[in-house]
Scaffold this motif. Structure first.
Motif, mmCIF file in Angstrom:
data_model
loop_
_atom_site.group_PDB
_atom_site.id
_atom_site.type_symbol
_atom_site.label_atom_id
_atom_site.label_comp_id
_atom_site.label_asym_id
_atom_site.label_seq_id
_atom_site.Cartn_x
_atom_site.Cartn_y
_atom_site.Cartn_z
ATOM 1 N N GLU A 185 0.929 -0.947 -0.218
ATOM 2 C CA GLU A 185 0.516 -0.178 -0.592
ATOM 3 C C GLU A 185 0.962 1.238 -0.304
ATOM 4 O O GLU A 185 0.297 2.321 -0.899
ATOM 5 N N ALA A 186 1.706 1.605 0.616
ATOM 6 C CA ALA A 186 2.924 2.678 1.168
ATOM 7 C C ALA A 186 3.209 2.655 -0.461
ATOM 8 O O ALA A 186 2.796 3.967 -0.923
ATOM 9 N N LYS A 187 3.882 2.081 -0.875
ATOM 10 C CA LYS A 187 4.701 2.127 -2.260
ATOM 11 C C LYS A 187 3.606 2.264 -3.048
ATOM 12 O O LYS A 187 3.901 3.309 -4.272
ATOM 13 N N ALA A 188 2.395 2.085 -3.894
ATOM 14 C CA ALA A 188 0.952 2.187 -4.589
ATOM 15 C C ALA A 188 0.829 3.284 -4.190
ATOM 16 O O ALA A 188 0.525 4.132 -5.424
ATOM 17 N N LEU A 189 1.030 4.280 -2.741
ATOM 18 C CA LEU A 189 -0.242 5.918 -3.052
ATOM 19 C C LEU A 189 1.489 6.287 -2.823
ATOM 20 O O LEU A 189 1.922 7.621 -3.215
ATOM 21 N N PHE B 292 -6.271 0.564 -8.177
ATOM 22 C CA PHE B 292 -6.637 -0.812 -7.957
ATOM 23 C C PHE B 292 -5.758 -1.071 -8.523
ATOM 24 O O PHE B 292 -5.419 -2.388 -8.026
ATOM 25 N N TYR B 293 -5.021 -1.762 -9.995
ATOM 26 C CA TYR B 293 -4.020 -2.061 -10.116
ATOM 27 C C TYR B 293 -2.796 -2.315 -9.695
ATOM 28 O O TYR B 293 -2.125 -2.919 -9.569
ATOM 29 N N LEU B 294 -2.450 -0.970 -9.045
ATOM 30 C CA LEU B 294 -1.153 -1.068 -8.054
ATOM 31 C C LEU B 294 -1.493 -1.960 -7.346
ATOM 32 O O LEU B 294 -0.175 -2.607 -6.350
ATOM 33 N N LEU C 185 -7.303 9.914 0.931
ATOM 34 C CA LEU C 185 -6.172 8.953 0.815
ATOM 35 C C LEU C 185 -4.931 9.217 1.616
ATOM 36 O O LEU C 185 -4.442 8.326 2.682
ATOM 37 N N GLU C 186 -5.470 10.395 2.298
ATOM 38 C CA GLU C 186 -4.477 11.225 3.154
ATOM 39 C C GLU C 186 -4.951 11.054 4.349
ATOM 40 O O GLU C 186 -4.170 11.641 5.307
ATOM 41 N N SER C 187 -5.545 11.118 4.915
ATOM 42 C CA SER C 187 -6.729 10.819 5.459
ATOM 43 C C SER C 187 -6.060 10.228 7.257
ATOM 44 O O SER C 187 -5.806 9.151 6.933
#
Length: 546
Positions: free
Chosen positions: A161-165, A262-264, A320-322
């Protein structure tokens, strides 16, 4: 892949291949820009929309006075229907296309200028250096990016998740800047995001490329681009993108950003908008270690119904940043103390407070009543019921959208009902394909959905399926099968089917000619109050029974 999808993809590939055939000669062509740079064409990178893109090299003067060879991407305006002169460089077009080509070329220039305006505002948007005219057409030069696309980088493997974001959020902020210029990208996907390596720091960061489908709008939300290249990448385009985009709609790009995330996270392309069972199923397709906030953000961005979708990129970024630790916030300010309430022995003081307590209680009761009313209205609304799988509500909601002229959302809800096996939804979906309402006219798909409903005993679909066999639309003409389905519907006292059946007996189509049987069915038609006209003449020239 379905047959229609395969045909569409093949057609697009053929058009791109045709454009490539018209590309400039590689290795010998040199283009001179307004800056005086000489761009030598090295290879063809791609084709589509209104142009052909090349890799080129040019000598660039550095700040120290020295020169260096640098690569550029050159986009050439080249419309379908144009061709090269005998010198294989000059672009010519038929007189019938002249007006469209000139207008499109002007849009091409304004596209370049708008992108140039964004230079320096974000390193995550491809940089455009200049535009210029040559060879009877127009070009613009961009920075050349030779890194991997996100599609290549992921390679089917889900990212943490961290990399995708870290890869998606910079692109989202770049899209937010693009939207401030009243520009929609309309083709955000992993293959249009390239990883660039900073030569000084060595840092790798994503860059959004390919504005070939981009569309600009004025301050009132009206399109300023006169001719636009239409296109939609399945899985990354919402339903409304398959129609005409006639107003500024940031939520279209929001959908694509959600689909890219979603793809990432999964390493797989998201489901097509028209084939998504329910948006509620999307979070379930994400890996179990993806946080709830990101699941909600993806679901919000990819809502099929545009009015239910996250409306702006800023809202998507905020989701996403919440802060994850919101529940851990202090509830009391530093230094404050909570003092337990105690009744005083002074009865007079208590009675003075009593009206306040009673008033607060009444207010609480009113608020609870209002909240209960709100919940009652919400859970009894067609939209709420439809979203929770109520097929009848899905049909009604589709009819509401159709009455408002929103065929895409109407088809979406009828598809939801049809895929749950609801006969009315299947029949309505068949009608859409039969009449070409909101979708390309397709008799075979109409027959498919009519058959689904007819086999469940739905008389309206049985009659329409009979019509298809009678006329040979979507199936081979077969009067016997037409009579079979007319009979099924007629036996359920459907007067229109009874009339069709009477016609078949009167004319001897699919059954032996029989005046008596025709007359019996005709009597039922008249008894039901449906008699649009008399029966046709029989084959022997006599009038059928009235």
């Amino acid at each position: 892949m379905k047959e229609n999808d395969r045909m569409t993809t093949t057609k697009q590939q053929q058009e791109k291949a045709q454009l490539r055939k018209h590309a400039l000669p590689v290795g010998s062509t040199v283009l001179t820009g307004k800056s005086g740079r000489k761009y030598k064409i090295l290879e063809v990178l791609g084709a589509g929309g209104f142009g052909i893109t090349y890799k080129a090299v040019a000598e660039v003067k550095l700040e120290n006075g020295m020169t260096a060879s640098m690569f550029f991407a050159i986009k050439e305006h080249f419309m379908k229907g144009c061709y090269r002169d005998t010198d294989r460089t000059r672009v010519l077009c038929p007189p019938t296309l002249k007006g469209d080509v000139e207008q499109s070329r002007e849009d091409f220039r304004t596209e370049a200028e708008r992108l140039m305006k964004l230079n320096g505002q974000s390193p995550h948007i491809v940089k455009v250096n200049e535009w210029f005219d040559a060879n009877g057409t127009r070009y613009y030069a961009m920075e050349y990016l030779d890194g991997q696309t996100l599609e290549q980088y992921v390679g089917g493997r889900p990212l943490p998740e961290a990399k995708a974001l870290s890869l998606l959020l910079p692109v989202a902020r770049a899209v937010e800047l693009v939207h401030k210029e009243r520009l929609l990208h309309l083709d955000i996907k992993p293959d249009n995001i390239v990883l660039k390596t900073d030569l000084v720091s060595g840092a790798v960061f994503p860059v959004l490329i390919d504005f070939g489908l981009a569309k600009h709008f004025d301050g009132k939300g009206r399109p300023t681009s006169h001719l636009v290249a239409k296109g939609a990448t399945e899985g990354y385009a919402p339903m409304e993108q398959y129609g005409e985009i006639d107003h500024f709609a940031p939520e279209i790009d929001v959908y694509a950003l959600g689909a890219t995330l979603f793809y990432l996270l999964t390493g797989k392309n998201p489901p097509k908008a028209f084939e998504m069972e329910t948006v509620a199923s999307l979070p379930c397709k994400l890996p179990p270690d993806v946080s709830p906030r990101v699941r909600q953000a993806v679901a919000g961005a990819m809502q099929p119904i545009k009015t239910s979708r996250t409306q702006t990129v800023a809202e998507f970024i905020a989701a996403l940043e919440s802060a994850e630790g919101a529940s851990g916030k202090k509830e009391e300010k530093s230094g404050e103390k909570t003092v337990p309430f105690k009744h005083k022995k002074d009865d007079k003081a208590w009675f003075r407070k009593r009206p306040v307590v009673v008033g607060a209680a009444c207010l609480l009761v009113c608020l609870l009543a209002l909240w209960g009313r709100f919940l009652y209205v919400t859970v009894n609304s067609d939209e709420w019921k439809a979203k929770h799988g109520d097929v009848e509500a899905q049909i009604f909601l589709g009819e509401d959208y159709l009455s408002e002229g929103d065929t895409l959302n109407a088809i979406y809800w009828w598809t939801r009902a049809a895929e749950q096996g609801y006969d009315s939804g299947q029949e309505k979906l068949g009608d859409c394909y039969y009449k070409g309402v909101g979708v390309a006219q397709d008799y075979e798909k109409a027959v498919y959905w009519y058959t689904k409903a007819a086999e469940q005993g739905y008389p309206y679909a049985q009659k329409k399926l009979g019509d298809c066999y009678y006329k040979g639309e979507g199936v081979a003409q077969d009067y016997e099968k037409a009579v079979y389905w007319y009979t099924k519907a007629a036996e359920q006292d459907y007067s229109v089917a009874q009339f069709r059946l009477a016609e078949c007996y009167a004319l001897g189509l699919g059954v032996p000619q029989d005046d008596r049987e025709a007359h019996e069915w005709w009597k039922k038609v008249k008894a039901n109050g449906y008699a649009p006209y008399t029966l046709p003449r029989e084959k022997n020239g006599t009038q059928a029974s009235q």
